[in-house]
Write a protein that holds these residues in place. Structure first.
Motif, PDB file in Angstrom:
ATOM      1  N   LEU A 237       5.613  -2.793  -2.167  1.00 56.04           N
ATOM      2  CA  LEU A 237       5.497  -1.884  -1.028  1.00 56.04           C
ATOM      3  C   LEU A 237       6.747  -1.055  -0.770  1.00 56.04           C
ATOM      4  O   LEU A 237       6.730  -0.174   0.084  1.00 56.04           O
ATOM      5  CB  LEU A 237       5.173  -2.692   0.244  1.00 56.04           C
TER       6      LEU A 237
ATOM      7  N   PHE B  31       8.321   1.366  -2.275  1.00 58.68           N
ATOM      8  CA  PHE B  31       8.319   2.808  -2.528  1.00 58.68           C
ATOM      9  C   PHE B  31       7.350   3.574  -1.619  1.00 58.68           C
ATOM     10  O   PHE B  31       7.325   4.814  -1.671  1.00 58.68           O
ATOM     11  CB  PHE B  31       7.939   3.090  -3.982  1.00 58.68           C
ATOM     12  N   ALA B  32       6.546   2.877  -0.848  1.00 53.14           N
ATOM     13  CA  ALA B  32       5.465   3.534  -0.111  1.00 53.14           C
ATOM     14  C   ALA B  32       5.960   4.603   0.873  1.00 53.14           C
ATOM     15  O   ALA B  32       5.382   5.702   0.918  1.00 53.14           O
ATOM     16  CB  ALA B  32       4.617   2.487   0.607  1.00 53.14           C
TER      17      ALA B  32
ATOM     18  N   THR C 205       8.652   6.580   0.872  1.00 50.68           N
ATOM     19  CA  THR C 205       9.107   7.771   0.158  1.00 50.68           C
ATOM     20  C   THR C 205       7.943   8.474  -0.531  1.00 50.68           C
ATOM     21  O   THR C 205       7.865   9.714  -0.537  1.00 50.68           O
ATOM     22  CB  THR C 205      10.175   7.388  -0.872  1.00 50.68           C
ATOM     23  N   ALA C 206       7.030   7.694  -1.126  1.00 50.32           N
ATOM     24  CA  ALA C 206       5.861   8.295  -1.769  1.00 50.32           C
ATOM     25  C   ALA C 206       4.996   9.037  -0.760  1.00 50.32           C
ATOM     26  O   ALA C 206       4.440  10.098  -1.063  1.00 50.32           O
ATOM     27  CB  ALA C 206       5.043   7.211  -2.474  1.00 50.32           C
TER      28      ALA C 206
ATOM     29  N   THR D 273      -1.315   5.872  -1.559  1.00 49.57           N
ATOM     30  CA  THR D 273       0.143   5.767  -1.511  1.00 49.57           C
ATOM     31  C   THR D 273       0.596   4.342  -1.811  1.00 49.57           C
ATOM     32  O   THR D 273       1.567   4.134  -2.553  1.00 49.57           O
ATOM     33  CB  THR D 273       0.653   6.203  -0.130  1.00 49.57           C
ATOM     34  N   ILE D 274      -0.098   3.363  -1.254  1.00 47.67           N
ATOM     35  CA  ILE D 274       0.243   1.971  -1.533  1.00 47.67           C
ATOM     36  C   ILE D 274       0.029   1.660  -3.010  1.00 47.67           C
ATOM     37  O   ILE D 274       0.856   0.983  -3.653  1.00 47.67           O
ATOM     38  CB  ILE D 274      -0.600   1.028  -0.661  1.00 47.67           C
TER      39      ILE D 274
ATOM     40  N   ARG E 100       0.160   3.758  -5.550  1.00 50.38           N
ATOM     41  CA  ARG E 100       1.172   4.423  -6.364  1.00 50.38           C
ATOM     42  C   ARG E 100       2.531   3.747  -6.220  1.00 50.38           C
ATOM     43  O   ARG E 100       3.328   3.744  -7.168  1.00 50.38           O
ATOM     44  CB  ARG E 100       1.265   5.903  -5.986  1.00 50.38           C
ATOM     45  N   SER E 101       2.807   3.184  -5.073  1.00 51.03           N
ATOM     46  CA  SER E 101       4.031   2.401  -4.918  1.00 51.03           C
ATOM     47  C   SER E 101       4.027   1.198  -5.857  1.00 51.03           C
ATOM     48  O   SER E 101       5.044   0.887  -6.501  1.00 51.03           O
ATOM     49  CB  SER E 101       4.182   1.941  -3.464  1.00 51.03           C
TER      50      SER E 101
ATOM     51  N   ALA F 211       6.452   0.418  -9.166  1.00 46.72           N
ATOM     52  CA  ALA F 211       7.165  -0.844  -9.318  1.00 46.72           C
ATOM     53  C   ALA F 211       6.945  -1.464 -10.688  1.00 46.72           C
ATOM     54  O   ALA F 211       7.808  -2.172 -11.205  1.00 46.72           O
ATOM     55  CB  ALA F 211       6.731  -1.824  -8.228  1.00 46.72           C
TER      56      ALA F 211
ATOM     57  N   TRP G  52      12.560   6.174  -6.542  1.00 44.90           N
ATOM     58  CA  TRP G  52      11.245   6.822  -6.549  1.00 44.90           C
ATOM     59  C   TRP G  52      11.360   8.286  -6.962  1.00 44.90           C
ATOM     60  O   TRP G  52      10.542   8.779  -7.743  1.00 44.90           O
ATOM     61  CB  TRP G  52      10.576   6.723  -5.181  1.00 44.90           C
TER      62      TRP G  52
ATOM     63  N   GLU H 177       9.250   9.398 -10.094  1.00 50.26           N
ATOM     64  CA  GLU H 177       7.981   9.956  -9.611  1.00 50.26           C
ATOM     65  C   GLU H 177       7.183  10.684 -10.695  1.00 50.26           C
ATOM     66  O   GLU H 177       5.958  10.482 -10.795  1.00 50.26           O
ATOM     67  CB  GLU H 177       8.256  10.898  -8.441  1.00 50.26           C
TER      68      GLU H 177
END
Length: 328
Positions: free
Chosen positions: A205, A207-208, A210-211, A222-223, A225-226, A230, A292, A296
């Motif tokens: 979680l 990176f969520a 910033t993503a 978003t979760i 992709r976080s 990782a 991130w 990205e």
């Protein structure tokens, strides 16, 4: 008899049939490569990430001022609610979730006990912490991208509040589930399982926020992709999250001056230590944002498919050859 003129007819045996090249699936790296990569992937090394995150925070006086002011404000608010405990809790005021959630749950239990009031305290703490964490994330991301902080970073942070609230709720659920499940495994394995749950929460979680600010997608996407970021190989992200866990809980809490002393007036050395540690928390937040931003472009849109086993291409080759012989 006259020979028939014309183009010679090519027999079926000599007819050239072009072979279609089957697409070669991309090799799927093992799960351990994503967790314990050698640092040769797209994500920056841990040392560079922490250096960039800390430099971003200390080079912005506004971020330093906010971090310094939030610590005494939180302490005075806890005293106003009737908190009686050690000021060593100040070291995790600006901690990242789920460490921050663990801090809030312990503080709430010591103030109101376990009951309906505890749930109310937890809900209010999640709401307040989500707003603060989202705003800090927006300012840190703007400082990383533009080298300054302004109202634009505040607006970006406000847009990320729904995602941060979900992250806080998931962290709360993870801790509650861990307290119910892991004690059954015994004191040793249960403790290790609980530690792994906290580290795993930050792992998937972290990176969520910033993503959410950079890609403006839905909460669930978003979760996801976080979590995919990782799992990128070579970034040693699990080592990064484990390092933060030990810094945020056993190290700084154990070395906090006056950690066992219960007082409403912490000593000067305690204040200095707590403020410095909370700046380090902001540095870890900046390190996550930096990792991130760098990784990205390499985050996959879909989960990586498993590589086909060696038996499947061989079986397909036998089937195609059998069909060719049948047609002849």
């Amino acid at each position: 008899m006259s020979a028939k003129k014309g183009k010679p007819r090519r027999s079926s045996k000599t007819r050239a049939t072009p072979k279609r090249a089957e697409p070669v699936p991309e090799p799927r790296r093992p799960f351990s490569s994503a967790l314990f990569g050698s640092g040769s992937g797209v994500m920056p090394p841990i040392g560079r990430s922490l250096g960039r995150g800390l430099l971003t925070v200390v080079s912005q006086p506004v971020l330093l001022l906010i971090g310094i002011l939030l610590v005494p404000l939180a302490w005075f608010a806890l005293l106003g609610l009737g908190f009686e405990g050690s000021p060593s809790r100040l070291v995790d005021v600006l901690a990242l979730p789920p460490i921050a959630t663990y801090f809030d749950l312990g503080t709430g239990a010591s103030i109101v006990g376990i009951g309906p009031a505890f749930l109310i305290f937890t809900g209010v703490a999640i709401a307040i912490r989500s707003v603060v964490y989202a705003l800090l994330s927006g300012l840190i991301l703007e400082a990383l991208e533009d080298g300054r902080v302004s109202s634009y970073g505040v607006l970006r942070g406000l847009a990320a509040i729904p995602v941060v609230i979900v992250v806080q709720i998931l962290s709360f659920s993870l801790i509650v589930a861990g307290n119910l499940i892991f004690p059954v495994l015994g004191p040793g394995i249960g403790f290790l399982g609980f530690v792994a749950a906290l580290v795993g929460g930050l792992f998937f979680l972290g990176f969520a926020p910033t993503a959410a600010m950079r890609q403006h997608r839905g909460i669930a996407e978003t979760i996801r992709r976080s979590a995919r970021a990782a799992m990128l190989p070579g970034g040693r992200h699990l080592l990064f999250c484990t390092l933060y866990f030990f810094v945020a809980l056993p190290v700084v809490v154990g070395f906090a001056p006056g950690g066992s002393q219960i007082t409403a007036n912490p000593r000067l050395v305690t204040w200095v230590f707590a403020l410095a540690v909370n700046v380090v928390h902001l540095g870890f937040m900046g390190a996550l944002a930096y990792r991130w931003v760098v990784a990205e472009p390499s985050v996959p849109e879909e989960p990586v498919k498993r590589r086909q086993s060696a038996r499947q291409p061989a079986a397909r080759g036998r089937q195609s050859s059998a069909r060719g012989r049948g047609r002849r």
